[in-house]
Design an enzyme around this catalytic site. Structure first.
Site, PDB file in Angstrom:
ATOM      1  N   LYS A 225      -9.901   4.704 -15.361  1.00 56.02           N
ATOM      2  CA  LYS A 225     -10.503   3.534 -14.705  1.00 56.02           C
ATOM      3  C   LYS A 225     -10.137   3.528 -13.219  1.00 56.02           C
ATOM      4  O   LYS A 225      -9.236   4.264 -12.799  1.00 56.02           O
ATOM      5  CB  LYS A 225     -10.036   2.249 -15.399  1.00 56.02           C
ATOM      6  CG  LYS A 225      -8.531   2.086 -15.456  1.00 56.02           C
ATOM      7  CD  LYS A 225      -8.134   0.916 -16.363  1.00 56.02           C
ATOM      8  CE  LYS A 225      -6.624   0.812 -16.470  1.00 56.02           C
ATOM      9  NZ  LYS A 225      -6.219  -0.207 -17.444  1.00 56.02           N
TER      10      LYS A 225
ATOM     11  N   HIS B  41      -2.845  -3.784 -27.333  1.00 56.93           N
ATOM     12  CA  HIS B  41      -2.175  -3.422 -26.085  1.00 56.93           C
ATOM     13  C   HIS B  41      -0.826  -4.131 -26.026  1.00 56.93           C
ATOM     14  O   HIS B  41      -0.727  -5.317 -26.357  1.00 56.93           O
ATOM     15  CB  HIS B  41      -3.052  -3.835 -24.896  1.00 56.93           C
ATOM     16  CG  HIS B  41      -2.668  -3.189 -23.601  1.00 56.93           C
ATOM     17  ND1 HIS B  41      -2.571  -1.823 -23.453  1.00 56.93           N
ATOM     18  CD2 HIS B  41      -2.365  -3.726 -22.393  1.00 56.93           C
ATOM     19  CE1 HIS B  41      -2.222  -1.544 -22.200  1.00 56.93           C
ATOM     20  NE2 HIS B  41      -2.082  -2.684 -21.539  1.00 56.93           N
TER      21      HIS B  41
ATOM     22  N   ARG C  12      -3.520   5.853 -25.039  1.00 62.50           N
ATOM     23  CA  ARG C  12      -4.304   5.633 -23.806  1.00 62.50           C
ATOM     24  C   ARG C  12      -3.390   5.789 -22.605  1.00 62.50           C
ATOM     25  O   ARG C  12      -2.653   4.872 -22.263  1.00 62.50           O
ATOM     26  CB  ARG C  12      -4.898   4.222 -23.809  1.00 62.50           C
ATOM     27  CG  ARG C  12      -5.727   3.881 -25.026  1.00 62.50           C
ATOM     28  CD  ARG C  12      -6.261   2.458 -24.915  1.00 62.50           C
ATOM     29  NE  ARG C  12      -5.201   1.475 -24.730  1.00 62.50           N
ATOM     30  CZ  ARG C  12      -4.555   0.862 -25.723  1.00 62.50           C
ATOM     31  NH1 ARG C  12      -4.875   1.126 -26.983  1.00 62.50           N
ATOM     32  NH2 ARG C  12      -3.614  -0.019 -25.463  1.00 62.50           N
TER      33      ARG C  12
ATOM     34  N   TYR D  97      -0.374  -5.264  17.708  1.00 61.17           N
ATOM     35  CA  TYR D  97      -0.687  -6.695  17.664  1.00 61.17           C
ATOM     36  C   TYR D  97       0.602  -7.506  17.663  1.00 61.17           C
ATOM     37  O   TYR D  97       1.551  -7.167  16.964  1.00 61.17           O
ATOM     38  CB  TYR D  97      -1.506  -7.016  16.419  1.00 61.17           C
ATOM     39  CG  TYR D  97      -2.917  -6.479  16.513  1.00 61.17           C
ATOM     40  CD1 TYR D  97      -3.775  -6.927  17.504  1.00 61.17           C
ATOM     41  CD2 TYR D  97      -3.368  -5.529  15.617  1.00 61.17           C
ATOM     42  CE1 TYR D  97      -5.068  -6.428  17.589  1.00 61.17           C
ATOM     43  CE2 TYR D  97      -4.643  -5.026  15.688  1.00 61.17           C
ATOM     44  CZ  TYR D  97      -5.500  -5.478  16.683  1.00 61.17           C
ATOM     45  OH  TYR D  97      -6.756  -4.988  16.771  1.00 61.17           O
TER      46      TYR D  97
ATOM     47  N   CYS E 208      -2.171  -1.890  12.046  1.00 58.35           N
ATOM     48  CA  CYS E 208      -3.514  -2.306  12.426  1.00 58.35           C
ATOM     49  C   CYS E 208      -4.468  -1.959  11.285  1.00 58.35           C
ATOM     50  O   CYS E 208      -4.068  -1.380  10.284  1.00 58.35           O
ATOM     51  CB  CYS E 208      -3.976  -1.580  13.686  1.00 58.35           C
ATOM     52  SG  CYS E 208      -2.826  -1.692  15.048  1.00 58.35           S
ATOM     53  N   MET E 209      -5.717  -2.301  11.466  1.00 57.83           N
ATOM     54  CA  MET E 209      -6.689  -2.010  10.406  1.00 57.83           C
ATOM     55  C   MET E 209      -6.796  -0.497  10.165  1.00 57.83           C
ATOM     56  O   MET E 209      -6.835  -0.049   9.026  1.00 57.83           O
ATOM     57  CB  MET E 209      -8.056  -2.575  10.790  1.00 57.83           C
ATOM     58  CG  MET E 209      -9.064  -2.542   9.666  1.00 57.83           C
ATOM     59  SD  MET E 209     -10.673  -3.169  10.161  1.00 57.83           S
ATOM     60  CE  MET E 209     -10.407  -4.923  10.163  1.00 57.83           C
ATOM     61  N   ASP E 210      -6.816   0.293  11.241  1.00 54.80           N
ATOM     62  CA  ASP E 210      -7.064   1.731  11.103  1.00 54.80           C
ATOM     63  C   ASP E 210      -5.966   2.606  11.672  1.00 54.80           C
ATOM     64  O   ASP E 210      -6.112   3.831  11.689  1.00 54.80           O
ATOM     65  CB  ASP E 210      -8.375   2.090  11.812  1.00 54.80           C
ATOM     66  CG  ASP E 210      -9.484   1.136  11.450  1.00 54.80           C
ATOM     67  OD1 ASP E 210      -9.781   1.033  10.248  1.00 54.80           O
ATOM     68  OD2 ASP E 210     -10.007   0.471  12.354  1.00 54.80           O
TER      69      ASP E 210
HETATM   70  C1  LIG Z   1      -5.059   0.472 -18.004  1.00 52.61           C
HETATM   71  C2  LIG Z   1      -4.880   0.496 -19.445  1.00 52.61           C
HETATM   72  C3  LIG Z   1      -4.157   1.525 -20.056  1.00 52.61           C
HETATM   73  C4  LIG Z   1      -3.423   2.581 -19.262  1.00 52.61           C
HETATM   74  O1  LIG Z   1      -2.177   2.064 -18.877  1.00 52.61           O
HETATM   75  P1  LIG Z   1      -1.066   2.962 -18.162  1.00 52.61           P
HETATM   76  O2  LIG Z   1       0.138   2.093 -18.166  1.00 52.61           O
HETATM   77  O3  LIG Z   1      -1.559   3.251 -16.809  1.00 52.61           O
HETATM   78  O4  LIG Z   1      -0.890   4.184 -18.970  1.00 52.61           O
HETATM   79  C5  LIG Z   1      -4.115   1.555 -21.414  1.00 52.61           C
HETATM   80  N1  LIG Z   1      -4.721   0.609 -22.163  1.00 52.61           N
HETATM   81  C6  LIG Z   1      -5.398  -0.422 -21.621  1.00 52.61           C
HETATM   82  C7  LIG Z   1      -6.044  -1.422 -22.496  1.00 52.61           C
HETATM   83  C8  LIG Z   1      -5.488  -0.522 -20.240  1.00 52.61           C
HETATM   84  O5  LIG Z   1      -6.154  -1.538 -19.704  1.00 52.61           O
END
Ligand SMILES: *Cc1c(COP(=O)(O)O)cnc(C)c1O
Length: 695
Positions: free
Chosen positions: A361, A483, A542, A587, A635-637
């Site tokens: 993601k 989770h 995951r 700045y 700064c910004m850049d």
């Molecule tokens: C982002 C996410 C992960 C990955 O988590 P990490 O700590 O980066 O390994 C796993 N499961 C869900 C539901 C997430 O949103």
């Protein structure tokens, strides 16, 4: 690694020799020595110059294999496009010459090329997929098959007179030649050289040079002998040609550093354009009455063609839009070998029962989701996770295969897109499940289960609701997951919460199974679940942050893994100036010099994802392998660094903001601690404006 200097003056031999090869091709089609000595001309154009096209195949194979043949599809499409343009470019000459019948057109388009030099393109289009397929067989078998094809090609080329005298073979070759005019094509010639480029050994310079001279001498004897015997049907393929090429390639590789793309484009243009220039030179010579110098005199003809082609090619190059150098300002450097190492290390920890689901993601935590997924796909990873529908579509469009699970909410109305792109949607609650089911599409889903985090998912205790999802029409439940919210907490409280969540999750899983439903793939853990616990009972894990070789925080974990950071953040030093004591900078003049200070301005700022007060938070960067402090306000850049301690610092130097330079390193964990957040946030907040460059 030293990013301090980027060499641009090198003229790498492999790309440079492409130009030489292109000139040899021009020689083949103009016969520079024809009016001087026909024998010498035969040797030059029918023996020596035969190194040219195999060389093009070899560099292609070489560069593709360096990327594990990753760019093969893209190169194929690009070649098809260039071929199409070339076909159109020479159409006027085809028509002037009387054109072809439809069957001839097809045959020429697919195998022989629609103009005499264009056979190269169909040879790539046919030979490249073939070579790719053979490369899957492994080095020995792949080369053996390619060599066998080459031998068949030889029989229809230089050795035709000898081979076709053998019973049966004449019929065989007659058959072949109804399909195409020559055997020096994508079927018989190209695959061997693609693979030799991919797998060619590299020896020392002296050995390669001696080998080249000897094998070239052998090929000359072979070619001149066969020519004298009058057995050649065509004169592109010799027994000693592959040997010459391997020595030549080894010699050039020894001198090759970096790339010289100018040589590539130049060679392609010379190759493409020279037959037109032959026509133009002849026409022009006739018009102005200089046939004697530019047509009858073969050397004059050759140089006139070469010069006009060179001018035309240079014109085309000058018109080509220049691409900005991605490392001109600030960039993200990613390391594919570190990514692969991490994936292997994590998979080894998970064991044979549990597969890695790569969480990509937020554009792969800032590493480029497509690059990450492709790199891991080649490693055999088949499960990916993204946060939302749009991220999933980006991956599918880029050709990523396997499961792509959307971890976040997608409105049911988007069901057609979920189905169209074969994405797997998380069911966030019963209402969501019903709405998805009502869309009239067959959808793959994973069932989210809330075991205490109270984010997404159905309540673990609500067995009736869980089972109701399985009973909904058109929803194919292929997985069930939860989770953990304290997986990174090693305190007794943290462990107790994690244990409780784990028990609840498996209780919910067992409940579903007891009711006779298949849960599909069961998964619970993210990176910290694996770093601090066990994945037993799970089919997937995951993994996000660990895949990128980084810990969320610098604190201890129970079972650390040897993971390597994948991303380095780098930028250029724009200038260095000296400030007198008492002068300010930036700045609010937030920086005050106390002593004579050499102040460096680095071309990266808060818009790139860095905090505005990083100086106050103890920020440092690496410059020429040394740590120097960030000063003043960002700064910004741009940002300021005090480079007094690095007298050699100069404009254009590479600056490492996060990553390694020499023996020094600034880690993501260190920076996350300074910013009072976790590495995940630092990574995912890097600006999309930072180009991603592969190390
Ligand atoms: C982002 C996410 C992960 C990955 O988590 P990490 O700590 O980066 O390994 C796993 N499961 C869900 C539901 C997430 O949103």
């Amino acid at each position: 690694m030293g990013v301090g200097t980027v060499k641009r003056r090198d003229i790498p031999a492999l790309d440079g020799f492409r130009l030489v090869a292109a000139v040899l091709v021009v020689a083949i089609h103009t016969g520079p020595l024809a009016s001087v000595s026909p024998g010498a001309d035969f040797w030059l154009t029918r023996v020596l110059a035969r190194l040219a096209v195999p060389f093009f195949f070899m560099v292609t194979g070489h560069f593709l294999a360096q990327k594990d043949w990753q760019g093969t599809g893209r190169l194929w499409r690009r070649t098809a496009l260039v071929y199409l343009v070339a076909v159109l470019l020479y159409l006027p000459l085809n028509l002037y010459n009387g054109g072809f019948s439809p069957v001839e057109w097809l045959q020429k388009l697919l195998m022989d090329g629609t103009f005499y030099h264009l056979w190269y393109f169909p040879a790539v289009l046919v030979g490249l997929p073939l070579a790719w397929g053979l490369s899957r067989l492994g080095k020995g078998p792949g080369l053996a098959v390619a060599a066998l094809l080459y031998l068949v090609g030889l029989g229809g080329d230089s050795y035709y007179g000898l081979v076709s005298a053998l019973p049966g073979l004449d019929v065989f070759y007659d058959g072949l030649f109804t399909l195409f005019a020559y055997t020096r094509n994508g079927l018989f010639l190209a695959p061997l050289f693609f693979l030799l480029g991919a797998w060619a050994p590299s020896w020392g310079g002296k050995f390669s040079l001696a080998g080249l001279v000897l094998s070239l001498a052998a090929m000359s004897v072979e070619g001149l002998g066969l020519h004298a015997m009058g057995v050649q049907r065509h004169d592109s393929m010799y027994i000693f040609l592959p040997l010459c090429m391997v020595f030549l390639f080894s010699l050039l590789q020894g001198k090759n550093r970096g790339r010289w793309t100018w040589g590539r484009d130049g060679a392609l243009l010379v190759y493409l354009l020279h037959p037109w220039c032959i026509v133009l030179v002849r026409g022009a010579a006739k018009v102005v009455g200089l046939e004697k110098f530019f047509i009858q005199n073969s050397l004059g003809h050759f140089f006139a063609v070469l010069l006009s082609t060179g001018i035309l090619a240079a014109l085309c190059l000058a018109l080509k839009p220049q691409k900005a150098d991605p490392t001109a300002r600030a960039w993200r450097e990613v390391d594919g070998s570190a990514l692969c190492h991490n994936a292997q290390t994590i998979q080894a920890r998970l064991g044979p029962e549990c597969r890695l689901m790569a969480v990509v993601k937020v554009d792969g935590y800032g590493h480029g989701a497509v690059w990450v997924a492709r790199t891991l796909g080649r490693q055999g990873v088949r499960h990916f996770a993204v946060a939302c529908l749009a991220e999933g579509i980006v991956l599918r469009r880029a050709g990523v295969r396997g499961t792509i699970l959307i971890l976040g909410y997608t409105p049911a109305a988007e069901a057609p897109l979920l189905a169209r792109w074969r994405l797997t949607q998380t069911v966030v609650d019963l209402g969501h499940a019903k709405a998805l089911s009502a869309q009239g599409r067959r959808l793959r889903v994973h069932l989210g289960v809330d075991t205490g985090m109270h984010r997404l998912g159905l309540d673990w205790e609500d067995a009736a609701a869980l089972l109701e999802v399985f009973a909904l029409p058109r929803l194919r439940v292929e997985g069930m997951f939860s989770h953990l919210c304290l997986a990174d907490d090693l305190s007794p409280h943290g462990r107790k919460v994690t244990q409780g969540q784990t028990q609840r999750f498996f209780q919910a899983v067992e409940g579903v199974r007891a009711a006779g439903r298949d849960t599909g793939l069961v998964h619970l853990h993210a990176s910290y679940g694996v770093l601090n616990g066990s994945v037993s009972g799970c089919d997937l894990a995951r993994i996000g942050i660990s895949l990128y070789g980084v810990q969320s925080e610098s604190g201890p974990v129970e079972r650390p893994m040897d993971l390597w950071p994948v991303l380095s953040l780098r930028a250029r030093l724009a200038l260095v100036r000296t400030l007198e004591p008492g002068e300010g900078a930036g700045y609010g003049l937030a920086f005050h010099s106390q002593r004579p200070t050499r102040l460096g301005v680095v071309a990266i700022g808060y818009a790139d994802g860095l905090p505005r007060d990083w100086g106050k938070r103890g920020g440092h960067v690496l410059l020429r392998g040394q740590r120097v402090p960030v000063v003043g306000r960002l700064c910004m850049d741009q940002l300021f660094v005090d480079v007094t301690a690095v007298p050699a610092a100069q404009a254009g130097d590479g600056v490492t903001l996060i990553g390694r330079d020499g023996t020094e390193e600034i880690s993501w964990e260190e920076v996350a601690d300074q910013w009072e957040t976790i590495s995940n946030e630092v990574l995912t907040k890097l600006s999309h404006r930072l180009p991603i460059v592969e190390k």
